[in-house]
Scaffold this motif. Structure first.
Motif, mmCIF file in Angstrom:
data_model
loop_
_atom_site.group_PDB
_atom_site.id
_atom_site.type_symbol
_atom_site.label_atom_id
_atom_site.label_comp_id
_atom_site.label_asym_id
_atom_site.label_seq_id
_atom_site.Cartn_x
_atom_site.Cartn_y
_atom_site.Cartn_z
ATOM 1 N N GLY A 232 -4.881 -3.501 3.131
ATOM 2 C CA GLY A 232 -3.662 -3.882 2.428
ATOM 3 C C GLY A 232 -3.653 -5.356 2.079
ATOM 4 O O GLY A 232 -4.643 -6.073 2.239
ATOM 5 N N THR B 229 -0.356 2.732 11.042
ATOM 6 C CA THR B 229 -1.441 1.792 11.293
ATOM 7 C C THR B 229 -2.482 1.874 10.188
ATOM 8 O O THR B 229 -2.944 0.848 9.674
ATOM 9 C CB THR B 229 -2.080 2.080 12.663
ATOM 10 O OG1 THR B 229 -1.040 2.157 13.637
ATOM 11 C CG2 THR B 229 -3.061 1.000 13.058
ATOM 12 N N ALA B 230 -2.826 3.090 9.797
ATOM 13 C CA ALA B 230 -3.849 3.259 8.773
ATOM 14 C C ALA B 230 -3.383 2.721 7.426
ATOM 15 O O ALA B 230 -4.197 2.327 6.585
ATOM 16 C CB ALA B 230 -4.226 4.734 8.651
ATOM 17 N N LYS C 65 0.853 -1.193 0.000
ATOM 18 C CA LYS C 65 0.000 0.000 0.000
ATOM 19 C C LYS C 65 0.879 1.230 0.000
ATOM 20 O O LYS C 65 1.965 1.248 0.575
ATOM 21 C CB LYS C 65 -0.841 0.022 1.296
ATOM 22 C CG LYS C 65 -1.914 -1.035 1.347
ATOM 23 C CD LYS C 65 -3.213 -0.549 0.772
ATOM 24 C CE LYS C 65 -3.862 0.445 1.727
ATOM 25 N NZ LYS C 65 -5.117 0.941 1.177
ATOM 26 N N LYS C 66 0.371 2.258 -0.633
ATOM 27 C CA LYS C 66 1.030 3.548 -0.522
ATOM 28 C C LYS C 66 0.887 3.995 0.928
ATOM 29 O O LYS C 66 -0.100 3.675 1.587
ATOM 30 C CB LYS C 66 0.347 4.554 -1.454
ATOM 31 C CG LYS C 66 1.165 5.792 -1.705
ATOM 32 C CD LYS C 66 0.524 6.635 -2.787
ATOM 33 C CE LYS C 66 -0.524 7.529 -2.161
ATOM 34 N NZ LYS C 66 -1.247 8.302 -3.172
ATOM 35 N N ILE C 67 1.867 4.763 1.413
ATOM 36 C CA ILE C 67 1.783 5.209 2.805
ATOM 37 C C ILE C 67 0.558 6.099 2.982
ATOM 38 O O ILE C 67 0.205 6.874 2.104
ATOM 39 C CB ILE C 67 3.073 5.962 3.219
ATOM 40 C CG1 ILE C 67 3.129 6.215 4.726
ATOM 41 C CG2 ILE C 67 3.172 7.311 2.517
ATOM 42 C CD1 ILE C 67 3.825 5.144 5.473
ATOM 43 N N PHE C 68 -0.080 5.952 4.109
ATOM 44 C CA PHE C 68 -1.216 6.813 4.429
ATOM 45 C C PHE C 68 -0.638 8.140 4.915
ATOM 46 O O PHE C 68 0.214 8.173 5.792
ATOM 47 C CB PHE C 68 -2.035 6.155 5.545
ATOM 48 C CG PHE C 68 -3.401 6.724 5.722
ATOM 49 C CD1 PHE C 68 -4.499 6.132 5.117
ATOM 50 C CD2 PHE C 68 -3.597 7.852 6.505
ATOM 51 C CE1 PHE C 68 -5.767 6.654 5.282
ATOM 52 C CE2 PHE C 68 -4.865 8.383 6.675
ATOM 53 C CZ PHE C 68 -5.955 7.773 6.051
ATOM 54 N N GLY C 69 -1.074 9.251 4.333
ATOM 55 C CA GLY C 69 -0.638 10.579 4.812
ATOM 56 C C GLY C 69 0.831 10.867 4.589
ATOM 57 O O GLY C 69 1.530 11.274 5.508
ATOM 58 N N PHE D 276 2.109 14.108 5.884
ATOM 59 C CA PHE D 276 2.101 14.215 7.348
ATOM 60 C C PHE D 276 3.297 13.479 7.941
ATOM 61 O O PHE D 276 3.934 13.954 8.876
ATOM 62 C CB PHE D 276 0.792 13.662 7.911
ATOM 63 C CG PHE D 276 -0.366 14.571 7.638
ATOM 64 C CD1 PHE D 276 -0.718 15.551 8.558
ATOM 65 C CD2 PHE D 276 -1.082 14.471 6.453
ATOM 66 C CE1 PHE D 276 -1.766 16.409 8.305
ATOM 67 C CE2 PHE D 276 -2.130 15.326 6.191
ATOM 68 C CZ PHE D 276 -2.477 16.293 7.113
ATOM 69 N N LEU E 277 -2.019 -0.012 6.880
ATOM 70 C CA LEU E 277 -2.331 -1.446 6.793
ATOM 71 C C LEU E 277 -3.750 -1.702 6.302
ATOM 72 O O LEU E 277 -4.053 -2.764 5.758
ATOM 73 C CB LEU E 277 -2.174 -2.099 8.178
ATOM 74 C CG LEU E 277 -0.797 -2.040 8.820
ATOM 75 C CD1 LEU E 277 -0.859 -2.573 10.248
ATOM 76 C CD2 LEU E 277 0.193 -2.853 8.003
ATOM 77 N N TYR E 278 -4.618 -0.704 6.513
ATOM 78 C CA TYR E 278 -6.033 -0.869 6.192
ATOM 79 C C TYR E 278 -6.223 -1.276 4.730
ATOM 80 O O TYR E 278 -5.676 -0.641 3.826
ATOM 81 C CB TYR E 278 -6.763 0.440 6.492
ATOM 82 C CG TYR E 278 -8.225 0.443 6.134
ATOM 83 C CD1 TYR E 278 -9.129 -0.382 6.816
ATOM 84 C CD2 TYR E 278 -8.705 1.283 5.136
ATOM 85 C CE1 TYR E 278 -10.459 -0.379 6.491
ATOM 86 C CE2 TYR E 278 -10.055 1.304 4.809
ATOM 87 C CZ TYR E 278 -10.927 0.460 5.486
ATOM 88 O OH TYR E 278 -12.250 0.466 5.167
ATOM 89 N N VAL F 241 2.618 7.134 14.108
ATOM 90 C CA VAL F 241 2.075 5.831 14.498
ATOM 91 C C VAL F 241 0.701 5.624 13.872
ATOM 92 O O VAL F 241 0.401 4.560 13.326
ATOM 93 C CB VAL F 241 2.014 5.713 16.034
ATOM 94 C CG1 VAL F 241 1.190 4.498 16.454
ATOM 95 C CG2 VAL F 241 3.416 5.624 16.612
ATOM 96 N N PHE F 242 -0.148 6.651 13.928
ATOM 97 C CA PHE F 242 -1.496 6.509 13.363
ATOM 98 C C PHE F 242 -1.434 6.283 11.862
ATOM 99 O O PHE F 242 -2.177 5.471 11.314
ATOM 100 C CB PHE F 242 -2.336 7.749 13.677
ATOM 101 C CG PHE F 242 -2.636 7.900 15.151
ATOM 102 C CD1 PHE F 242 -3.068 6.805 15.890
ATOM 103 C CD2 PHE F 242 -2.511 9.116 15.783
ATOM 104 C CE1 PHE F 242 -3.354 6.926 17.248
ATOM 105 C CE2 PHE F 242 -2.791 9.252 17.144
ATOM 106 C CZ PHE F 242 -3.208 8.150 17.862
ATOM 107 N N ASN F 243 -0.547 6.986 11.178
ATOM 108 C CA ASN F 243 -0.469 6.837 9.726
ATOM 109 C C ASN F 243 0.041 5.459 9.315
ATOM 110 O O ASN F 243 -0.445 4.883 8.346
ATOM 111 C CB ASN F 243 0.408 7.939 9.115
ATOM 112 C CG ASN F 243 -0.371 9.232 8.938
ATOM 113 O OD1 ASN F 243 -1.331 9.290 8.166
ATOM 114 N ND2 ASN F 243 0.012 10.267 9.661
ATOM 115 N N ILE G 141 1.396 11.116 15.323
ATOM 116 C CA ILE G 141 0.874 11.186 13.952
ATOM 117 C C ILE G 141 1.462 10.066 13.098
ATOM 118 O O ILE G 141 0.760 9.408 12.324
ATOM 119 C CB ILE G 141 1.199 12.569 13.340
ATOM 120 C CG1 ILE G 141 0.402 13.642 14.074
ATOM 121 C CG2 ILE G 141 0.918 12.595 11.849
ATOM 122 C CD1 ILE G 141 0.730 15.058 13.638
#
Ligand code: CU
Ligand code: CU
Lengths: 546, 332
Positions: A346, A340-341, A281-285, A288, A343-344, A336-338, A334
């Motif tokens: 993925g 984790t997100a 997956k592309k990195i979330f954010g 950020f 993985l969604y 850590v949350f990104n 920020i």
């Protein structure tokens, strides 16, 4: 892309490892990849030297009266452990090994901007490390890695000068490496590789380099002043002649707090690479995550006072340092949350690097959150100088930085060595490290709150149970670190030949062969897509699959 | 409001805290508040760690790779999500900061009526001296329910006086005075430690605080052979070292009269005005040339190196006893 590359066994191809042979071809190399390996060998040695000391300390602490050594020796053990691990392992670890290997390849260049300076910085590092090792064998040093004055300047009778000189010298290596990275990232990016197409590893290394270049001179000055004071009694830190011992702490922490981020930021970069690859997956954010690295680099210079809340600093200064310390926690959250997100939704697989990365997220989260106890003034007063601190920074630096380093070594091992490591063993080792780590350091949080001060060679009996637990964990952790050492060596000879892109990862380093040729790419690459274009074909501007 | 609510809930939880060693004895007025905050932060840490772990595990299972050629959908960065998870930690930080800072602020300065006890750190023992003259080593006797202010310094390197049961700690630094205060709420015997690494005997620099009922404390004081009080010792030194020849009480000597000086502002020759407190007096005695006073020739010799930390503190106690504004509580 890489599908076009012939995946011939490395023996039949010319690459950076077999381009030429002999000691000289290594010691005089200016190839960033070979220099990375020189660093890898040197810091691995330092890691196991520092680790052996940790093992001795943990054995010693099984008994409240001290089971192994004289208190004086114990004091030297924790000092040398800290000096080795911080200045000669953690600070160079990811930047000097993985950064050296990857920065030029990731930007699509042939080498770093200043290849000879790169070799020079390794030699400087070796001189510094040799001085420190000399200090160790010729009696050791007992000031704590923090060198607090006036103990270090007036009262310690150990090898303070040799150690201080070693640390001082190695600082220049760090500065030169940082400078080299900054220039390379600014000037040598391949056509099409805009700032916001850069992999986050590069952003992290960039932020780290800035801290190295700006911060290291300050600690160099502080250590230089210790030398002056010991030799000539100039009196900067000596209250007997109007000096101020607290001044040293300001200088020292002005560097050494940001140094925590020299150790952890590159690790965060590694995690961004691994998480995206193994979840496809592309990195979330992206923005950020990238900007939080820069924010950390800036704010980390403004929080040093949180190490000094109990020195008697004014209430108002304490309030300001406290608020800024809370602030520096936010960019980390920020990230850590990104992650984790990311993985969604993925497509997640669990090879060893991914296990290390997931372990990192968990342990770093705990390390970061326990930092809030220390940014909070009221609780810091109680916890400062206790085992709580020891546990907190090991969660960040071992649970975080070392996990990321090991994850990165495994992730790029096929690229570095041209061989695959045995994945079952690697997963097992990752699990052992994770369990051993928590067993070692979690009890130390409790010890700290109960009031056990750090750097105690002996301790009251009521702390024994938790200490024994911690020591038991350390033996497991030690084992966990030995296993990769063995199978990685083994794989160099016997591992299956690695394809150019075993993880089907994005990023320029996977588009060249494993191991890469000396000039990194047969054809200078052109970048046409953003980082982590793992999405469906077309989504990253170009075919995402090979 | 929020903090208040959380506190009362925590207090209830704390009262039923189990017997496993998680909290050290809670024996000062400050300890309860620190424990509440600690407890809150622990719950916060466990909560977020649990949430992150759960989400990761869920994703790991739910989105495990089922076939090599699986193609996950494109990542879409959601701005509202980014803003939410920036704001939530920020908000938590604001709350925790406000809570901890107000607690710290309230406990920063000792109450005016605090009883002063002198603590001098020295490689590797703690010298303690009560105003009544009683000296102790690695033992500290105090009455329960009375605010105690420790005025601390060090004879050599930096030490740190740490009483876990009271949740207090402060460095004892050479060349300066620091202070720490507490009010014990329970009689009993509690550990104190040196919490700043100070060399070979660091781990041996530990001792006991004995918290006694006021009656027991008075009996203990009376039963201990105490010699001179600190003030008396200071007066003796004041004569012995010839201070009295220059510092004549009526102000006719070569130096200013020290009567009634303590707690008052003192103008220096360079125009700055300092309050005459312990730190001021220490500097005046050890480095008189660093603080010339208008209308007096700088003739005072330095006593640096001739007086030890204990003697300096005794002289200060004597100067204080010469009157002046009532001792004002000055936090460091
Ligand atoms: Cu810090
Ligand atoms: Cu100590």
């Amino acid at each position: 892309m890489s599908a076009a590359l012939a995946e011939a066994p490395p023996e039949t191809r010319v690459h950076y490892l077999n381009a030429n042979y002999g000691i000289k071809s290594w010691l005089l190399t200016t190839d960033h990849k070979r220099i990375a390996l020189l660093y890898l060998a040197s810091i691995t040695l330092m890691f196991f030297v520092g680790g052996a000391m940790a093992v001795m300390m943990r054995i010693h602490l099984i008994d409240p009266a001290g089971a192994l050594v004289h208190p004086d020796t114990y004091n030297k053990l924790f000092t040398m452990h800290g000096v080795m691990m911080i200045f000669f392992f953690l600070i160079p670890s990811i930047p000097a090994v993985l950064g050296n290997f990857l920065v030029p390849i990731m930007v699509g260049a042939k080498d770093l901007a200043f290849p000879r300076i790169n070799l020079l910085s390794w030699y400087i590092f070796i001189i510094g490390a040799s001085l420190t090792l000399y200090a160790m064998v010729s009696g050791g040093v007992d000031t704590g890695w923090t060198f607090y004055t006036p103990y270090s300047t007036t009262y310690a009778n150990s090898q303070v000068m040799a150690t201080a000189l070693g640390v001082f010298v190695s600082g220049f290596s760090s500065i030169l490496t940082g400078l080299n990275f900054i220039v390379t990232i600014h000037k040598m990016r391949a056509p099409g590789l805009t700032w916001f197409r850069m992999p986050l590893f590069l952003w992290a290394i960039y932020a780290t380099s800035i801290i190295q270049v700006l911060g290291t001179p300050v600690v160099a000055i502080a250590i230089f002043l210790i030398g002056l004071e010991r030799l000539f009694h100039v009196g900067i830190f000596d209250p007997a002649v109007g000096g101020d011992p607290i001044l040293f702490q300001h200088l020292f922490w002005f560097y050494s707090h940001p140094a925590v981020y020299i150790m952890i930021l590159p690790g965060m970069g590694v995690i961004s690479e691994i998480i995206t690859c193994f979840s496809r997956k592309k990195i979330f954010g992206y923005h950020f995550v990238a900007f939080s690295s820069m924010a950390i680099a800036v704010i980390s210079f403004l929080v040093w006072g949180h190490h000094m809340f109990v020195t008697g600093m004014s209430v108002y200064a304490a309030l300001i340092f406290s608020v800024l310390s809370f602030l520096v926690a936010i960019p980390s959250a920020i990230k850590v949350f990104n992650w984790t997100a990311t993985l969604y939704q993925g497509s997640i697989s669990y090879e060893a690097p991914m296990l290390y990365a997931l372990g990192f997220i968990g342990l770093f989260t705990m390390g970061g959150l326990t930092g809030l106890f220390l940014a909070s003034l009221a609780t810091d007063v109680h916890l400062n100088g206790t085992y709580f601190i020891v546990a907190h920074f090991h969660y960040i630096m071992v649970g975080g930085a070392v996990m990321a380093y090991l994850g990165g070594i495994h992730f790029w091992w096929p690229k570095i060595s041209g061989r695959m490591f045995p994945d079952t063993w690697a997963r097992l080792a990752a699990a052992i490290v994770f369990i051993g780590f928590n067993l070692t350091f979690f009890p130390q949080f409790m010890l700290g709150y109960l009031g056990m001060p750090r750097r105690y060679a002996t301790y009251p009996a009521e702390f024994q149970v938790l200490n024994v637990m911690s020591s038991a964990g350390a033996s497991i952790l030690g084992l966990g670190y030995m296993i990769p050492l063995i199978y990685l060596f083994w794989s160099i000879r016997y591992g299956p030949v690695a394809p150019a892109n075993p993880w089907r990862a994005k990023g320029l380093e996977w588009q060249t062969s494993s191991p890469p040729p000396t000039q990194n790419f047969e054809v200078p690459p052109v970048v046409t897509e953003e980082a982590y274009a793992y999405g469906p074909p077309g989504s990253g501007r170009e075919g995402a699959h090979d | 409001m929020l903090i208040q609510g959380a506190k009362s809930g925590l207090l209830a939880a704390l009262q039923t805290s189990p017997g496993i060693p998680i909290f050290p004895p809670r024996a000062s007025t400050i300890a309860g508040g620190v424990d509440q905050l600690h407890y809150f932060l622990t719950v916060l840490t466990l909560f977020f760690t649990f949430v992150i772990f759960t989400i990761i595990f869920y994703f790991m299972i739910r989105y495990r790779r089922r076939s090599e050629d699986e193609q996950p959908p494109e990542t879409v960065t959601l701005m509202p999500l980014e803003i939410t998870w920036t704001l939530i930690p920020t908000l938590i930080c604001v709350v925790v900061f406000a809570w901890s800072a107000s607690l710290y602020f309230r406990n920063a300065n000792p109450p005016n009526a605090a009883t002063e006890i002198i603590v001098i750190g020295k490689q590797w023992m703690w010298h303690i001296q009560h105003q009544e003259g009683v000296r102790e080593i690695n033992e500290l006797h105090v009455p329960v329910g009375v605010p105690i202010k420790l005025t601390m310094t060090s004879q050599d390197v930096i030490h740190d006086f740490f009483i876990p049961a009271f949740r207090v700690k402060r460095d004892a630094t050479p060349g300066r005075y620091s202070s720490l205060w507490f009010q014990a709420t329970k009689t009993g015997t509690f550990h104190f430690f040196c919490a700043q690494y100070c060399g070979e005997g660091h781990a041996a620099m530990i001792g006991w605080v004995h918290v006694m009922t006021p009656d027991d404390y008075a009996a203990w004081l009376a039963g201990t052979n105490r010699g001179e009080t600190m003030t008396q010792a200071g007066e003796r030194l004041f004569h012995q070292y010839g201070c009295v020849t220059c510092h004549v009480a009526d102000g006719t000597g070569r130096g200013p009269s020290l009567v009634g000086q303590f707690g008052k502002p003192q103008k220096l020759r360079d125009g700055q005005s300092l309050t005459v407190d312990e730190a001021f007096l220490r500097r005046a005695i050890t480095q008189p040339n660093s603080m010339p006073i208008p209308n007096y020739a700088p003739v005072m010799p330095t006593f640096q190196g001739q007086l030890n930390e204990e003697q300096i503190l005794q002289l200060i106690a004597y100067v204080k006893s010469l009157g002046g504004e009532e001792r004002k509580a000055k936090g460091q």
